[in-house]
Design an enzyme around this catalytic site. Structure first.
Site, PDB file in Angstrom:
ATOM      1  N   LYS A   1       0.824  -1.213   0.000  1.00  0.00           N
ATOM      2  CA  LYS A   1       0.000   0.000   0.000  1.00  0.00           C
ATOM      3  C   LYS A   1       0.850   1.251   0.000  1.00  0.00           C
ATOM      4  CE  LYS A   1      -4.422  -1.631   1.725  1.00  0.00           C
ATOM      5  NZ  LYS A   1      -5.423  -1.596   2.777  1.00  0.00           N
TER       6      LYS A   1
ATOM      7  N   LYS B   1      -3.650 -10.716  -6.826  1.00  0.00           N
ATOM      8  CA  LYS B   1      -4.938 -11.108  -6.231  1.00  0.00           C
ATOM      9  C   LYS B   1      -6.051 -10.167  -6.695  1.00  0.00           C
ATOM     10  CE  LYS B   1      -5.190  -8.383  -2.096  1.00  0.00           C
ATOM     11  NZ  LYS B   1      -5.715  -8.129  -0.818  1.00  0.00           N
TER      12      LYS B   1
ATOM     13  N   LYS C   1     -10.356  -5.055  -4.541  1.00  0.00           N
ATOM     14  CA  LYS C   1     -11.404  -4.045  -4.672  1.00  0.00           C
ATOM     15  C   LYS C   1     -10.928  -2.757  -5.327  1.00  0.00           C
ATOM     16  CE  LYS C   1     -13.855  -4.901  -0.341  1.00  0.00           C
ATOM     17  NZ  LYS C   1     -13.778  -4.491   1.068  1.00  0.00           N
TER      18      LYS C   1
HETATM   19  P1  AMP Z   1     -10.891  -6.455   2.180  1.00  0.00           P
HETATM   20  O1  AMP Z   1     -11.328  -6.388   0.764  1.00  0.00           O
HETATM   21  O2  AMP Z   1      -9.429  -6.117   2.307  1.00  0.00           O
HETATM   22  O3  AMP Z   1     -11.743  -5.702   3.138  1.00  0.00           O
HETATM   23  O4  AMP Z   1     -10.984  -7.991   2.578  1.00  0.00           O
HETATM   24  C1  AMP Z   1     -12.098  -8.628   3.177  1.00  0.00           C
HETATM   25  C2  AMP Z   1     -11.808 -10.109   3.304  1.00  0.00           C
HETATM   26  O5  AMP Z   1     -11.722 -10.734   2.011  1.00  0.00           O
HETATM   27  C3  AMP Z   1     -10.475 -10.429   3.992  1.00  0.00           C
HETATM   28  O6  AMP Z   1     -10.637 -11.543   4.842  1.00  0.00           O
HETATM   29  C4  AMP Z   1      -9.552 -10.756   2.853  1.00  0.00           C
HETATM   30  O7  AMP Z   1      -8.518 -11.638   3.232  1.00  0.00           O
HETATM   31  C5  AMP Z   1     -10.497 -11.439   1.870  1.00  0.00           C
HETATM   32  N1  AMP Z   1     -10.021 -11.276   0.485  1.00  0.00           N
HETATM   33  C6  AMP Z   1      -9.757 -10.092  -0.147  1.00  0.00           C
HETATM   34  N2  AMP Z   1      -9.354 -10.311  -1.429  1.00  0.00           N
HETATM   35  C7  AMP Z   1      -9.367 -11.670  -1.609  1.00  0.00           C
HETATM   36  C8  AMP Z   1      -9.049 -12.517  -2.720  1.00  0.00           C
HETATM   37  N3  AMP Z   1      -8.657 -12.017  -3.895  1.00  0.00           N
HETATM   38  N4  AMP Z   1      -9.172 -13.858  -2.545  1.00  0.00           N
HETATM   39  C9  AMP Z   1      -9.581 -14.374  -1.367  1.00  0.00           C
HETATM   40  N5  AMP Z   1      -9.889 -13.630  -0.280  1.00  0.00           N
HETATM   41  C10 AMP Z   1      -9.786 -12.281  -0.386  1.00  0.00           C
END
Ligand code: AMP
Ligand code: TRP
Length: 325
Positions: free
Chosen positions: A110, A192, A195
């Site tokens: 980041k 990966k 968002k």
């Molecule tokens: P965030 O988008 O960072 O708020 O992530 C929310 C949850 O989704 C967290 O537990 C992340 O580890 C999981 N996560 C985010 N991106 C991925 C991805 N590409 N594959 C699997 N899990 C994900």
């Protein structure tokens, strides 16, 4: 087991969030005491619009309910409503070695991505996350693979705290799925699904059927033409096969057989259909709950009341052990 997890109200949820984390949250709420948090304080560490944040928090609640969370079975609340999160994070800061934070992968990524905004919050993010988990004395933390390092730090801080001040915390475990813990970007299967990337690289949970089909048909594939699962040689097709497998319950070997002799186009068309059908009830529920703002606010209010009680009890214990009156 006591379960805690969090999601940032930064953008729409995508199938990576769902298959890696939220699907587990939904399953765990049946037989565990589950606490799920919209981590709005974490979301302040990257550029954002204060005018839009309140709506995004509510949209995230709607998304979680549409994806299967039941506010009767779990606690759903917004982090900033419980002051103890920030308070515990400060106290944990005083026992967290700086070096531990500087080596965190997410911090490094980041601070590269947001070069003009390398704020202290970005570095301190994992300590706040440790505070979130420890405040509720959670035993299990269902997350995607990218968060494993942060849960590891949480265990380190729990151990350090207990050694220094006396036992308060158990060491929480991350609950990471064997498959689905890292869904890759549709545009670049070496990265990966995230968002904050281009919308074309993600299937969002509430994407319209046409958008889903368009994105899958345009997804990056590999050289050759066989539908084979091989992460090093065929990362694009392997990611699509994994998504297909997780949505249908068929193994990747079964899918290889089913699609033997077919080309990428035929496979993608079939995957798009699977996705459109799988996500259809999500879309319906999202439309239904998006129109029920009062209900959504009530969920957050009741969730906060329940969370507050637990948080206060832990903080009393922590402050007493640390010698704060
Ligand atoms: P965030 O988008 O960072 O708020 O992530 C929310 C949850 O989704 C967290 O537990 C992340 O580890 C999981 N996560 C985010 N991106 C991925 C991805 N590409 N594959 C699997 N899990 C994900
Ligand atoms: N850092 C997590 C993410 O980006 C969100 C999060 C914040 C979290 N606090 C947490 C996850 C506590 C699990 C437990 O996805």
């Amino acid at each position: 087991m006591k379960i805690f997890s969090g999601v940032q109200p930064t953008n729409q949820l995508h199938i990576g969030n769902y298959l890696g984390a939220i699907k587990q949250w939904v399953a765990l709420q049946e037989n565990n005491e589950c606490i799920y948090c919209i981590v709005d304080l974490h979301a302040l560490t990257i550029p954002y619009d204060p005018k839009q944040l309140p709506a995004k928090i509510r949209e995230t609640v709607v998304a979680l309910i549409a994806a299967g969370l039941d506010p009767e079975k779990c606690i759903i609340f917004a982090q900033s409503q419980i002051k103890e999160h920030a308070e515990l994070a400060w106290l944990l800061n005083t026992i967290c070695p700086l070096g531990e934070l500087e080596r965190m992968t997410q911090y490094k990524d980041k601070s590269k991505k947001f070069k003009d905004n390398i704020n202290v919050g970005l570095l301190d993010y994992p300590v706040l996350m440790a505070g979130d988990i420890l405040l509720y004395k959670a035993g299990g933390v269902p997350v995607g693979k990218d968060q494993e390092q942060h849960v590891e730090l949480t265990r380190t801080l729990a151990r350090k705290f207990n050694q220094k001040f006396g036992k308060v915390f158990d060491e929480p475990k991350s609950l990471i799925l064997q498959e689905g813990a890292k869904i890759m970007s549709l545009m670049d299967p070496k990265k990966k699904m995230s968002k904050s990337d281009d919308a074309k690289s993600c299937i969002f949970l509430f994407d319209a059927p046409e958008a889903i089909t368009k994105k899958i048909m345009a997804a990056a594939t590999d050289s050759g033409k066989d539908i084979k699962y091989n992460l090093t040689k065929k990362p694009g097709i392997s990611n699509l096969l994994m998504i297909y497998s997780l949505l249908t319950g068929k193994t990747t070997q079964e899918l290889e057989k089913e699609f033997a002799g077919k080309n990428y186009g035929e496979f993608k068309k079939s995957l798009a259909e699977v996705l459109v059908n799988y996500l259809e009830p999500f879309r319906k529920k999202q439309t239904e709950f998006a129109a029920r703002d009062v209900y959504v606010q009530e969920i957050l209010k009741q969730g906060a009341t329940k969370a507050q009680k637990i948080a206060e009890t832990t903080m009393r214990e922590v402050k007493q052990k640390m010698g704060l009156i």
